[in-house]
Design a protein around this motif. Structure first.
Motif, short mmCIF file in Angstrom:
data_model
loop_
_atom_site.label_atom_id
_atom_site.label_comp_id
_atom_site.label_asym_id
_atom_site.label_seq_id
_atom_site.Cartn_x
_atom_site.Cartn_y
_atom_site.Cartn_z
N ARG A 1 -7.60 -3.67 6.72
CA ARG A 1 -7.15 -4.97 7.21
C ARG A 1 -7.13 -5.97 6.07
O ARG A 1 -7.87 -5.83 5.11
N PHE A 2 -6.30 -7.00 6.23
CA PHE A 2 -6.30 -8.07 5.25
C PHE A 2 -7.44 -9.02 5.58
O PHE A 2 -7.78 -9.20 6.74
N TYR A 3 -8.03 -9.60 4.55
CA TYR A 3 -9.03 -10.64 4.79
C TYR A 3 -8.33 -11.81 5.46
O TYR A 3 -7.19 -12.12 5.13
N ASN A 4 -9.02 -12.47 6.39
CA ASN A 4 -8.44 -13.67 6.99
C ASN A 4 -8.73 -14.84 6.06
O ASN A 4 -9.79 -15.43 6.10
N ILE A 5 -7.76 -15.12 5.23
CA ILE A 5 -7.94 -16.21 4.27
C ILE A 5 -7.37 -17.48 4.89
O ILE A 5 -6.20 -17.52 5.26
N PHE B 1 0.84 -1.20 0.00
CA PHE B 1 0.00 0.00 0.00
C PHE B 1 0.87 1.25 0.00
O PHE B 1 1.76 1.39 0.84
N ASP B 2 0.63 2.14 -0.94
CA ASP B 2 1.42 3.37 -1.03
C ASP B 2 0.64 4.55 -0.45
O ASP B 2 -0.32 5.02 -1.04
N GLY B 3 1.07 5.00 0.71
CA GLY B 3 0.38 6.09 1.40
C GLY B 3 0.36 7.39 0.64
O GLY B 3 -0.65 8.09 0.58
N ALA B 4 1.48 7.73 0.00
CA ALA B 4 1.57 8.99 -0.75
C ALA B 4 0.61 8.98 -1.93
O ALA B 4 -0.06 9.98 -2.22
N ASP C 1 -9.34 -7.41 -3.44
CA ASP C 1 -9.57 -8.81 -3.08
C ASP C 1 -8.84 -9.21 -1.80
O ASP C 1 -9.10 -10.26 -1.23
N TRP C 2 -7.87 -8.37 -1.37
CA TRP C 2 -7.07 -8.75 -0.20
C TRP C 2 -7.30 -7.86 1.00
O TRP C 2 -7.08 -8.26 2.13
N ILE C 3 -7.71 -6.63 0.74
CA ILE C 3 -7.82 -5.67 1.84
C ILE C 3 -9.26 -5.22 2.01
O ILE C 3 -9.95 -4.95 1.03
#
Length: 121
Positions: free
Chosen positions: A107-111, A28-31, A92-94
């Protein structure tokens, strides 16, 4: 109710988006996110013109604080965050979760990993 000064108080909204988890993983790029919000948040129907009404501040590489003097919904921030994740194919992940009244957390999905968890039972 008006204060003694005679002017109605400016509506103050302060929302925090905590993206520390995906940022520590380097996905993830905050800027980039800050720029995205800056370009996309609409004030009085116009995007890209925040003026003095809406301020976006990035604290290190963990959170972004959006302060607004005009009516501003938290839900709108969630919408924009999800739009940003979609654009960067991270949707799909966050997930975007409200961790308190005015804080969103990414948050990340709990896969469940195949085969790992099932052996524990």
């Amino acid at each position: 109710r008006k204060p003694a000064g005679g002017k109605a108080p400016a509506v103050k909204h302060k929302f925090v988006i905590d993206y520390s988890r995906p940022a520590t993983d380097g996905v993830f790029d905050g800027a980039d996110f800050e720029k995205f919000l800056h370009d996309r948040i609409k004030v009085e129907g116009k995007s890209g013109q925040l003026g003095e009404n809406v301020k976006i501040v990035r604290d290190g590489n963990s959170k972004i604080t959006v302060t607004s003097n005009v009516p501003f919904s938290k839900r709108y921030l969630k919408y924009l965050t999800k739009k940003f994740l979609k654009k960067n194919t991270l949707r799909d992940w966050i997930r975007v979760v409200a961790s308190s009244k005015d804080v969103y957390e990414l948050r990340f999905y709990n896969i469940a990993r195949d085969g790992e968890e099932e052996d524990e039972e």
